[in-house]
Enzyme design. Structure first.
Site, PDB file in Angstrom:
ATOM      1  N   ASP A   7       0.883  -1.163   0.000  1.00 57.98           N
ATOM      2  CA  ASP A   7       0.000   0.000   0.000  1.00 57.98           C
ATOM      3  C   ASP A   7       0.921   1.213   0.000  1.00 57.98           C
ATOM      4  O   ASP A   7       1.515   1.553   1.019  1.00 57.98           O
ATOM      5  CB  ASP A   7      -0.893  -0.040   1.251  1.00 57.98           C
ATOM      6  N   GLU A 146      -7.046   0.723  -4.837  1.00 58.11           N
ATOM      7  CA  GLU A 146      -7.076   0.666  -3.371  1.00 58.11           C
ATOM      8  C   GLU A 146      -8.411   0.154  -2.821  1.00 58.11           C
ATOM      9  O   GLU A 146      -8.424  -0.747  -1.982  1.00 58.11           O
ATOM     10  CB  GLU A 146      -6.724   2.038  -2.787  1.00 58.11           C
TER      11      GLU A 146
HETATM   12  P1  ADP Z   1      -2.649   7.372   3.060  1.00 62.40           P
HETATM   13  O1  ADP Z   1      -3.445   6.262   2.492  1.00 62.40           O
HETATM   14  O2  ADP Z   1      -2.859   8.645   2.324  1.00 62.40           O
HETATM   15  O3  ADP Z   1      -1.230   7.070   3.279  1.00 62.40           O
HETATM   16  P2  ADP Z   1      -3.617   6.852   5.750  1.00 62.40           P
HETATM   17  O4  ADP Z   1      -4.710   5.920   5.468  1.00 62.40           O
HETATM   18  O5  ADP Z   1      -2.405   6.343   6.424  1.00 62.40           O
HETATM   19  O6  ADP Z   1      -3.253   7.707   4.488  1.00 62.40           O
HETATM   20  O7  ADP Z   1      -4.250   8.035   6.603  1.00 62.40           O
HETATM   21  C1  ADP Z   1      -3.491   9.115   6.960  1.00 62.40           C
HETATM   22  C2  ADP Z   1      -4.391  10.202   7.479  1.00 62.40           C
HETATM   23  O8  ADP Z   1      -5.170   9.720   8.573  1.00 62.40           O
HETATM   24  C3  ADP Z   1      -3.598  11.383   7.996  1.00 62.40           C
HETATM   25  O9  ADP Z   1      -4.183  12.580   7.530  1.00 62.40           O
HETATM   26  C4  ADP Z   1      -3.713  11.230   9.493  1.00 62.40           C
HETATM   27  O10 ADP Z   1      -3.640  12.477  10.150  1.00 62.40           O
HETATM   28  C5  ADP Z   1      -5.094  10.631   9.626  1.00 62.40           C
HETATM   29  N1  ADP Z   1      -5.286   9.930  10.895  1.00 62.40           N
HETATM   30  C6  ADP Z   1      -4.584   8.885  11.391  1.00 62.40           C
HETATM   31  N2  ADP Z   1      -5.052   8.519  12.595  1.00 62.40           N
HETATM   32  C7  ADP Z   1      -6.092   9.353  12.866  1.00 62.40           C
HETATM   33  C8  ADP Z   1      -6.999   9.505  13.972  1.00 62.40           C
HETATM   34  N3  ADP Z   1      -6.924   8.707  15.049  1.00 62.40           N
HETATM   35  N4  ADP Z   1      -7.932  10.480  13.892  1.00 62.40           N
HETATM   36  C9  ADP Z   1      -8.011  11.286  12.821  1.00 62.40           C
HETATM   37  N5  ADP Z   1      -7.202  11.205  11.761  1.00 62.40           N
HETATM   38  C10 ADP Z   1      -6.245  10.261  11.783  1.00 62.40           C
HETATM   39 MG    MG Z   2      -4.321   4.891   1.788  1.00 62.77          MG
END
Ligand code: ADP
Ligand code: MG
Length: 567
Positions: A7, A146
């Protein structure tokens, strides 16, 4: 030989593998499953990837890059130290780091991968992702959308079930919505929609702005380091508010004064109202594109860290009057699904009864001229042939005529995209066809598009009068398959290259309808006429799923009429 699932996220990336116990995540060198998608340079000029780089975003913003996924396939680039990096170079460094972690964990070299991409990535962005894999020394077996991966992770939990999923993925920088159907072990994507510029980071931005206002500072004039610190704080505040109702932090401002910043969940909800509104539209579009209503959705699957926010959850619960399922951690779902796909590609025996089908994430078509006044044509219009969200593999054909009598050449340009004018779509290739000189009539050509799950598009153009066929193969991922592999795949797809109207079942069904029409009069005849009209319209759309459904719907009524036929 292991195939890993990856991912490659905007914010975080994960790597996984399919084992005899099912999909498993692989921890990085720090023992975490999530590796921040950040790249930086240390003082000694050493390249840092992951948490180390992310931490230095605050202290050394000039020497660190993050959120580069949204620039994949563009000319965007940044200098780090002396070297210039494009988005795919930075992504390759993240992939390389994940690869090394997996090799250390598995104790064997890792050379093949399945990488997930947002459903709305176009051909150029997909190619850039493949290129990043190659730079990192990985043979990318396949890209997986995804949301498809997410559903696959859940589909496995409930493979005898029959249900309609809505997958909502709100990551750091992207938003994806998909509708999937699982039936008899077959997973089919019915629709997808999204917003490539909407994610959890936008929620952080709103909080950062709010904090800056509270501190009465102009963010643009703030030192880069302080601005990064404030943003980091806002990010923590946002995440903490997912489990607490109020948060407060200490912050040392530019003038070394200690300030207290606090935020309540209610205030946060008020600040992010605009963003929540933007989330609604793609969800509604996906449901509509799938020809469904909110009440037809059986399960809502949440993916992406940002779906942890209670505001997002309650928005979805309100829209669908059901609580989202979340027995898999929303941060892990896509990587788990990518591992399942890896297992499928390597034909893992545990997955024998799961079949995956996919959809074409964008519309494919040709350029056509439109008659704007008598005898006057305007070029540059887009004629869709395979529409977005069509289940693949698929083959569709249209019949076109030459613009001018006596025309001896047809230069057919192929495009991908959703705009009515080809200039706003992505150009994929061109087929040049010779037309026999005919001064009396317009010549007709049949254009057939066949699109395979590996992202290869075959275009066949047949000149009806000469029966001459020109062929163009456009590879979504050049070099992934050899010429003979491609030919073999398209040979297999030959059975699809029949207009549904000419398929035996449909020919027979049409004949039964015609016979019933003959045998009845009055109101009954009118009803049968209606069935014929409906069925012909469905045939013209060439969607196999819809044709079968319509046939099954009409069948009992037709049968009833046949049983009361008067001879
Ligand atoms: P990506 O697929 O873009 O890499 P993720 O699925 O890892 O992203 O999500 C990242 C986002 O989720 C970030 O903006 C992060 O701040 C947010 N995030 C992670 N944990 C929390 C939480 N407990 N509450 C709110 N937002 C969160
Ligand atoms: Mg993602």
């Amino acid at each position: 030989m292991n195939i890993v699932g990856i991912d490659l996220g905007t914010t975080n990336s994960l790597i996984s593998v399919f084992t005899d116990d099912g999909p498993e995540l692989i921890p990085n060198a720090l023992g975490d499953f999530l590796t921040p998608s950040a790249v930086g340079l240390s003082g000694k000029g050493q390249v840092l990837v992951g948490q180390a780089a992310k931490d230095r975003l605050v202290t050394h913003p000039q020497l660190t890059q993050s959120r580069f996924k949204r620039y994949m396939g563009t000319n965007w680039g940044q200098k780090l130290g002396r070297k210039h990096y494009r988005a795919e170079d930075l992504s390759a460094l993240v992939l390389g780091s994940l690869k090394a972690d997996a090799e250390a964990h598995l104790g064997a070299p890792v050379e093949r991968a399945i990488i997930s991409v947002p459903a709305y990535f176009n051909d150029v962005q997909r190619k850039a992702t493949m290129a990043a894999g190659q730079i990192a020394g990985l043979k990318v077996e396949r890209l997986i959308n995804e949301p498809t991966a997410a559903a696959l992770a859940y589909g496995l939990n409930d493979k005898d079930g029959e249900s309609t999923f809505l997958v909502v993925d709100l990551g750091g920088g992207t938003f994806d919505v998909s509708i999937l159907e699982m039936f008899d072990g077959v997973m089919e994507v019915r629709a997808s929609a999204g917003d490539a510029f909407l994610g959890g980071e936008d929620f952080t931005d709103v909080v950062t702005k709010h904090f800056a206002e509270k501190l009465d500072v102009n963010l643009d004039k703030f030192s880069a380091k302080k601005a990064a610190m404030l943003r980091d704080l806002a990010d923590q505040a946002k995440a903490k508010l997912s489990s607490e109702h109020e948060v407060s932090f200490k912050f040392i401002d530019d003038k070394s004064n200690e300030q207290t910043l606090s935020l309540t969940r209610n205030k946060f909800e008020e600040l992010t109202e605009g963003l929540l509104k933007k989330l609604r539209h793609p969800i509604q579009r996906a449901v509509m594109d799938a020809g469904l209503r909110a009440e037809n959705i059986d399960q809502v699957v949440l993916v992406g860290g940002a779906t942890r926010m209670p505001v997002v959850r309650s928005l979805i619960a309100r829209m669908f009057k059901t609580f989202p399922v979340h027995n898999i951690n929303p941060d892990h779902v896509i990587a788990m699904g990518a591992a399942v796909q890896a297992g499928l590609v390597s034909r893992h025996s545990a997955l024998d009864d799961i079949v995956m089908t996919d959809v074409c994430p964008f519309t494919l078509g040709t350029e056509v001229a439109i008659e704007i006044a008598r005898g006057q044509h305007e070029n540059g219009h887009f004629q869709p042939i395979i529409e977005r969200n069509t289940v693949i593999p698929v083959s569709r054909s249209v019949r076109n005529a030459t613009i001018h009598k006596g025309q001896t050449q047809l230069n057919l340009r192929i495009f991908q995209g959703e705009a009515p004018r080809v200039n706003n779509n992505v150009f994929l290739g061109q087929v040049n066809v010779s037309i026999p000189k005919n001064n009396k009539e317009h010549e007709a050509v049949d254009i057939r598009f066949t699109y395979d799950v590996s992202g290869v598009l075959e275009v066949l153009v047949e000149v009806l009068s000469t029966k001459e066929v020109s062929r163009l193969v456009i590879e979504g991922n050049p070099g992934a398959l050899t010429k003979s592999e491609i030919d073999a795949r398209f040979k297999e797809l030959d059975k699809l290259k029949v207009h549904p109207r000419d398929e035996t079942v449909n020919v027979a069904f049409t004949a039964r309808l015609a016979k019933a029409y003959e045998n009845h009069l009055g109101d009954t005849r009118a009803e049968i006429q209606h069935m014929i009209t409906v069925f012909e319209a469905v045939l013209a759309r060439q969607n196999k799923h819809e044709i079968t459904e319509t046939r099954e719907e009409i069948e009992p009524h037709l049968k009833a009429f046949e049983d009361r036929s008067i001879f």
